[in-house]
Write a protein that holds these residues in place. Sequence first.
Motif, PDB file in Angstrom:
ATOM      1  N   LEU A 117       0.828  -1.210   0.000  1.00  0.00           N
ATOM      2  CA  LEU A 117       0.000   0.000   0.000  1.00  0.00           C
ATOM      3  C   LEU A 117       0.861   1.258   0.000  1.00  0.00           C
ATOM      4  O   LEU A 117       0.514   2.269  -0.598  1.00  0.00           O
ATOM      5  N   ARG A 118       1.999   1.175   0.672  1.00  0.00           N
ATOM      6  CA  ARG A 118       2.904   2.345   0.660  1.00  0.00           C
ATOM      7  C   ARG A 118       3.351   2.648  -0.761  1.00  0.00           C
ATOM      8  O   ARG A 118       3.375   3.796  -1.187  1.00  0.00           O
ATOM      9  N   LEU A 119       3.718   1.598  -1.479  1.00  0.00           N
ATOM     10  CA  LEU A 119       4.150   1.806  -2.866  1.00  0.00           C
ATOM     11  C   LEU A 119       3.009   2.353  -3.710  1.00  0.00           C
ATOM     12  O   LEU A 119       3.207   3.156  -4.617  1.00  0.00           O
ATOM     13  N   LEU A 120       1.846   1.880  -3.396  1.00  0.00           N
ATOM     14  CA  LEU A 120       0.688   2.211  -4.213  1.00  0.00           C
ATOM     15  C   LEU A 120       0.174   3.628  -3.952  1.00  0.00           C
ATOM     16  O   LEU A 120      -0.417   4.261  -4.824  1.00  0.00           O
ATOM     17  N   HIS A 121       0.424   4.099  -2.751  1.00  0.00           N
ATOM     18  CA  HIS A 121      -0.241   5.334  -2.328  1.00  0.00           C
ATOM     19  C   HIS A 121      -0.102   6.536  -3.279  1.00  0.00           C
ATOM     20  O   HIS A 121      -1.110   7.182  -3.594  1.00  0.00           O
ATOM     21  N   PRO A 122       1.087   6.858  -3.757  1.00  0.00           N
ATOM     22  CA  PRO A 122       1.168   8.033  -4.631  1.00  0.00           C
ATOM     23  C   PRO A 122       0.287   7.907  -5.875  1.00  0.00           C
ATOM     24  O   PRO A 122      -0.194   8.905  -6.391  1.00  0.00           O
ATOM     25  N   PHE A 123       0.061   6.688  -6.321  1.00  0.00           N
ATOM     26  CA  PHE A 123      -0.712   6.472  -7.539  1.00  0.00           C
ATOM     27  C   PHE A 123      -2.204   6.384  -7.251  1.00  0.00           C
ATOM     28  O   PHE A 123      -3.020   6.912  -7.987  1.00  0.00           O
ATOM     29  N   MET A 124      -2.536   5.631  -6.211  1.00  0.00           N
ATOM     30  CA  MET A 124      -3.949   5.436  -5.869  1.00  0.00           C
ATOM     31  C   MET A 124      -4.161   5.844  -4.419  1.00  0.00           C
ATOM     32  O   MET A 124      -4.313   4.997  -3.536  1.00  0.00           O
ATOM     33  N   PRO A 125      -4.173   7.134  -4.164  1.00  0.00           N
ATOM     34  CA  PRO A 125      -4.166   7.598  -2.773  1.00  0.00           C
ATOM     35  C   PRO A 125      -5.404   7.197  -1.974  1.00  0.00           C
ATOM     36  O   PRO A 125      -5.284   6.852  -0.801  1.00  0.00           O
ATOM     37  N   PHE A 126      -6.548   7.243  -2.623  1.00  0.00           N
ATOM     38  CA  PHE A 126      -7.779   7.024  -1.859  1.00  0.00           C
ATOM     39  C   PHE A 126      -7.927   5.565  -1.424  1.00  0.00           C
ATOM     40  O   PHE A 126      -8.122   5.261  -0.254  1.00  0.00           O
ATOM     41  N   LEU A 127      -7.837   4.669  -2.391  1.00  0.00           N
ATOM     42  CA  LEU A 127      -8.002   3.249  -2.069  1.00  0.00           C
ATOM     43  C   LEU A 127      -6.929   2.794  -1.088  1.00  0.00           C
ATOM     44  O   LEU A 127      -7.209   2.071  -0.127  1.00  0.00           O
ATOM     45  N   SER A 128      -5.703   3.209  -1.315  1.00  0.00           N
ATOM     46  CA  SER A 128      -4.627   2.749  -0.442  1.00  0.00           C
ATOM     47  C   SER A 128      -4.847   3.242   0.990  1.00  0.00           C
ATOM     48  O   SER A 128      -4.620   2.502   1.946  1.00  0.00           O
TER      49      SER A 128
END
Length: 888
Positions: free
Chosen positions: A698-709
């Motif tokens: 989720l940390r990796l994902l956050h910048p791209f998909m902030p809401f879902l992460s």
Amino acid sequence: MLATFVAQKLTDLLMGFPNKFNATQIAEKWYAYWLANNYFHSTPDSRKPYTIVIPPPNVTGVLHMGHMMNNTLQDVLIRRARMLGLNACWVPGTDHASIATEAKVVQKLADLGVNKEDLSREEFLKHAWDWKNEHGDIILDQLKKLGCSCDWNRTKFTLDDSMTASVLQVFVDLYERGLIFRGYRMVNWDPEAQTTLSDEEVVYEEKKGKLYSIEYRVVDSNETVIIATTRPETIMGDTAVAVHPGDERYTHLHGEKVIVPIVNREIPIITDTYVDVEYGTGCLKITPAHDENDKMLGDKHNLEFIDIFNPNGTLNAEGLHYKGKDRFDARKLVVAELKSSGKLLEIKSHTHKVGLSERTKAVVEPRLSDQWFLKMEELAKPALLAVEDGTVQLFPKKFINTYRHWMTNIRDWNISRQLWWGQQIPAYYYGPGKQDFVVAITKEDALEKARKKTKNPSLKGQDLRQEEDVLDTWFSSWLWPISVFDGIRFPENEEIQYYYPTQDLVTGPDILFFWVARMLMSGYSFRNQQPFQNVFLTGLVRDSQGRKMSKQLGNSPDTLALIEKYGADSVRVGLLLSSSAGNDLLFDESLCQQGKNFANKIWNAHRLIQNWEIDDSRPQDATAKQTLIWYKSKFQKELNLVNDHFSKYRISDALMCIYKLIWDDFCSWLLELIKPAYGIPIDAQTHAELIDIFENNLRLLHPFMPFLSEELWHNITDRTKEEALVVSSWPTASEIDNHTLSVFSHTMEMITSIRSIRKQKNISTKVPMQLLETSSQAEYYENVISKLANINSFQVVTDLPQQSLPFRVGTAAYYLPFSVENPDEEIAKLKEELNYQKEFLVIVQKKLSNTRFVDNAPEQVVKIERKKETDTIEKISQIEQQITKLQR
RNA sequence: GGGUCAUUAACUCAGUUGGUUCAGAGUGUCGCCUUGACAGGGCGGAAGUCACUGGUUCGAAUCCAGUAUGACCCACCA
């Protein structure tokens, strides 16, 4: 059946995690939460700053695809920087867009039956501010929907008092440095907005027009000359006809005069080498007031300048009986008149480029007028150097050439506009005309200066008249990175010292010159330092057929509808998946669907983890333990790649790495391997580690998909941890266990091969796997293969089985002992492969026997070739054995 | 007219200093599967003369020259 289905759905509901989720609800919830906790706000502190200033969208704007692309990229960068522990500051704001906004307000007033001309400047500006206050924040609200984590407390507007103060300061400063001057020059005139435009605000379009041949009679002679023009209506402004001095056809006419049709004015025939003998008749009409080149000739030959147009593009008194007619109507009428008088000899169709006003699309009229200019040559020098020596990096690099070309051919910048919406030029006239003026920030200062200059201490405030013109919009935005931190008015303030220079600028290549280059100039001029370190130039967003998105074509998707339909996270992913730096991107809605599928995949992975029954008493499952060790290394490896991609602004590559890591490695391999048999709970150790791993994903994902992460971060566990993902930390690099990685990768290949054989032979039962004890072997994980390839035993045999299906991973040979129904078919296949390997061996050996290769190629390369050789020999021998077996 | 960039699978694109069995990824497509996270799913397969023609090199998708096509930038001839 139905009962099970209903039961399942009920379970879902009870668990609180249905297999679908509402992206809009999640987005609203977390955006409000982030704002409430002030996570986007930055103030100077002991950390390193990471600053981005937004390319301020026009206040008139609504979010289009370009904005979405651009701002998603900025948000990805700023969110990652925040997680990296930098003091991330993204300054938002809007641009007052003088022409565009003024046009909007004029239109709105017109709809209400009010003419701009009937209003005073103050009254008009009040309407304009009303409009701005009502509509100006629309685009910023739309950026929030996209998830942009701007520091909204810092929102700026280029016409704010503080910004205007900077602009005036700069104007006075540049004037005092002798860089700003008034000049009577040929400028681009927009007859619709009735203002000048800078060269950059003119866009050229190829248009089909006509080329008219018109006959001019020579005075006191029956002879005529024929000129060709695309603009017959301008003959009223003709003050000469030019020929090439060496053109023998016209030598006898040198010094003669011709009569302009319709106006019956006598004008001289002049000679100039500028005239192209080859073109048309070699005879050129000169209209110095309405063409740049003609003006040059007019100056050179001291010709009369006759301006035939009113500011709105209609003809003035010089147009005689066409006075008051629009220039295009006049053209038709002039043509008709010439035709009837027999002066019009020919009409040819002709394509040429026509300059259009970028904002109003009106055909631009070259027009002589008094304007304010900024000398650019000196300002450009440090700005060019910065890019050439790498102080400022452009991504992609290809733009350096374009940039250099422009910067070395730069022309003076026309900065005055005949508009009201903008910063009024701080020049004050104190004489009757426009010759005598002073430049000062305030009227008081101006008065003082004027008194000194005139040596007339009794000069009064009402004797001063401020310049009516306002400054070009870009004259405020070129100061943006400095003025948002008040760095021009108060050069020593803490903010500018902390945040300047900023790090990254993300914008489109279409404003490389308008804006980026000029910001560099102002940065060096007013702070002796570059305004930013890296410039990431995005491509244009085009439709799936490669066409530019435009209102006319109607091919630009409704951005808000896209967000509504797919969710902001998915739209962001959709845009980023296809956006390599600097290349245009062909947008297709299906990319958003792909983003949505990805979001759903992650959501369901979380649901699985969340719904598992946990058994505290069970020891950790061996396969799970093994798999977790592998995944941690795999994660590290991908993390390194992602970081590397970021450092090169390969944002879509970074996202693709994460996409595959989560979808393939995490979901398809790790979860499938860890998943206990139906009804069996998972051991607590594995579950805890799994959650750790998922959090890192989720940390990796956050910048791209902030809401879902962010949503899943809060769902996944109630352990103590950082309060929100948005302010948590980016994963740090740690050791990679390369051995485990390579064994696992070999294992995965084996599983794929076994599955493939199973498909081909339609085998669904559990089977054993065999390998020769003499054969060279690689390491693999038996438990992993058992679980995912349905293998029930691993037998080492001394002799090749009589009937078996072989497969190979690298040079390791494995066998599934099965009776072969059709040996000939298998033999044929093997022979085909044998041939391939033999041919390959020949190539490799040829290379190796070439002394020039062995002597010249690097040792490492030769070594690799030798390995290829031995590997291939081994493979050939294996295949030959397999064939022999089958032939028996 | 001058310049820059591009051309790789059906589509959108990677391919780093010329050298790893280098011809890749995602999507799509085709086949099979499907009550235990997800059909918005799983598994497996097929698919390219790296635009073309020459050249350099032991070796070229990669370097050079030319051609074709496309995109963009700059300057513009009436």
